[in-house]
Enzyme design. Structure first.
Site, mmCIF file in Angstrom:
data_model
loop_
_atom_site.group_PDB
_atom_site.id
_atom_site.type_symbol
_atom_site.label_atom_id
_atom_site.label_comp_id
_atom_site.label_asym_id
_atom_site.label_seq_id
_atom_site.Cartn_x
_atom_site.Cartn_y
_atom_site.Cartn_z
ATOM 1 N N LYS A 80 117.408 23.821 105.903
ATOM 2 C CA LYS A 80 118.042 22.938 104.932
ATOM 3 C C LYS A 80 119.543 23.073 105.106
ATOM 4 C CE LYS A 80 119.802 23.659 101.402
ATOM 5 N NZ LYS A 80 121.244 23.773 100.939
ATOM 6 N N ASN B 31 130.032 15.363 96.154
ATOM 7 C CA ASN B 31 130.458 16.683 95.706
ATOM 8 C C ASN B 31 131.230 16.648 94.399
ATOM 9 O OD1 ASN B 31 129.759 18.926 97.760
ATOM 10 N ND2 ASN B 31 130.254 17.143 98.982
ATOM 11 N N THR C 157 126.205 26.229 104.451
ATOM 12 C CA THR C 157 125.287 26.244 103.309
ATOM 13 C C THR C 157 123.964 25.816 103.856
ATOM 14 O OG1 THR C 157 126.828 25.728 101.619
ATOM 15 C CG2 THR C 157 124.647 25.224 101.124
ATOM 16 N N THR D 217 118.135 20.763 99.097
ATOM 17 C CA THR D 217 118.971 20.505 97.914
ATOM 18 C C THR D 217 119.495 19.070 98.009
ATOM 19 O OG1 THR D 217 120.826 21.604 99.033
ATOM 20 C CG2 THR D 217 119.580 22.905 97.427
#
Length: 406
Positions: free
Chosen positions: A178, A401, A189, A152
């Site tokens: 990832k 972010n 994550t 991502t």
């Protein structure tokens, strides 16, 4: 054990592929890994109470204890907080993958990663699975494509393969992962997938991953957030031909070391690629009363925003480290604590047995200009120790972010 040029499809009997199918505007966004034989499986899943639909599906598959054959992953959409449609779409991903390879849907692990709360473009994904299923092979580039397809905000592919010998047979262990943001002890994550052609009982494989996970993925932090989609999955299909490992003997220890190396490497790579990170920080606590005390202190230091910003500012503010250890709820005697920073083989002592040590601020600043920084706290409370990895907190983290959905 030696590192080889390989990928997730390097162990015997594994094929893989990854491509762009349209979930994201650009970059690869769909990956599949397939085992020729049913594979023993070990896994870890997020501790977040809010679990994405694929995690719920996988936990149900996992609890049944059956071997698996395939993993299908989409990036660009987390399929989290998407209600009944999200679960239906997860089932459709499993069913489409199963139909493409003539296997059962219960033999398919499903993973999604990306934005939360947005329905999957399931028609695009199903068509993509059908197309991608024709591309799977054993070529290195296909394995690397699979590693790219799960990314991502990652800036680099996270991939590794090693070869070991068990009972006179060559065994390969490979992995891809990832992760860049929402990284926190107790998973992150992150998606991590490991394959091996070793023959090992599922019971021992799961025991190995449980311990390895405590010392690798559960000891990393980027930003203190635990995701809705985290998972680690290990597949062992037994095609190397070694005598099946059913007890904790020499063969088990050899495989354990390889699995540990793979997972530690992937965990570190995730942290090194932390969103906006400019420093890779290793925190080590030695001389603790218990391992749990040591782990608590390591995690507390890694997740301290004051420590992280001090590292970004290249400021040897050791008081922030000791403070973070102090509120970790670990049992230790701060009056017997010593603390040093290290980089590029150079060390600087900052605290000795609870008392500040006069040090050269210019030298400390020069040392902290290195990318890789080690923080070592030595206690006198026992023999236990723990190590963890994190990164600094930069302006870029906020920017990345703040603009994540745009």
């Amino acid at each position: 054990m030696h590192v080889i040029e390989g990928a997730i499809n390097s162990p015997k009997g594994f094929t893989a592929a990854g491509k762009h199918v349209g979930v994201k505007k650009k970059r690869k966004d769909l990956s599949i890994v397939l085992s020729e034989n049913p594979a023993a499986v070990a896994a870890m899943f997020t501790t977040n109470k809010v679990k994405a639909a694929p995690v719920v599906w996988n936990m149900d598959v996992y609890e049944k204890g059956k071997p698996i054959r395939a993993i299908v992953v989409n990036s660009g959409n987390a399929n989290a907080c998407t209600g009944k449609k999200g679960m239906d779409d997860t089932v459709l991903m499993a069913e489409t993958t199963a139909e493409s390879f003539g296997i059962k849907r219960e033999e398919v692990i499903v993973a999604s990663t990306g934005v939360i709360g947005v329905p999957l473009p399931i028609d695009i994904i199903r068509d993509g699975i059908k197309e991608l299923s024709k591309d799977l092979d054993e070529e290195l580039i296909s394995g690397l494509n699979a590693a790219e397809g799960i990314m991502t905000t990652d800036t680099t592919i996270k991939n590794i393969a090693v070869e070991i010998e068990i009972g006179g047979k060559a065994v390969i262990v490979a992995g891809m992962a990832k992760g860049s943001g929402m990284i926190h002890p107790n998973m992150a994550t992150m998606l991590s997938f490991v394959t091996t052609d070793a023959d090992i009982s599922q019971e021992l494989l799961r025991k190995a991953l449980k311990q390895i996970g405590k010392d690798t993925y559960n000891m990393i932090s980027v930003d203190g957030d635990t995701s809705t989609n985290d998972m680690v999955v290990v597949m062992a299909n037994g095609m190397a031909g070694n005598e099946k490992i059913t007890e904790e003997n020499k063969d088990y220890r050899t495989l354990y070391k390889a699995l540990y190396h793979i997972n530690e490497h992937l965990a570190k790579e995730i942290v090194k690629d932390g969103e906006g990170a400019s420093k890779f920080i290793e925190v080590k606590i030695t001389g603790a009363k218990t391992t749990e005390d040591a782990r608590k202190m390591v995690k507390s230091v890694l997740t301290s925003n004051l420590v992280k910003t001090a590292m970004f500012g290249e400021d040897a503010n050791w008081g922030r480290v000791l403070c973070a250890m102090g509120y970790s709820q670990a049992d230790f005697d701060p009056e017997k604590a010593s603390l040093e920073f290290e980089a590029s083989g150079q060390k600087i002592l900052l605290l000795k047995e609870g008392l500040p040590v006069a040090f050269d601020e210019d030298y400390a600043y020069e040392l902290l200009q290195n990318r890789d920084i080690k923080i070592h706290a030595t206690l006198e409370d026992g023999e236990a120790q723990a190590t963890g990895w994190g990164c600094d907190l930069s302006y870029d983290y906020v920017k990345i972010n703040g603009e994540y959905r745009t």
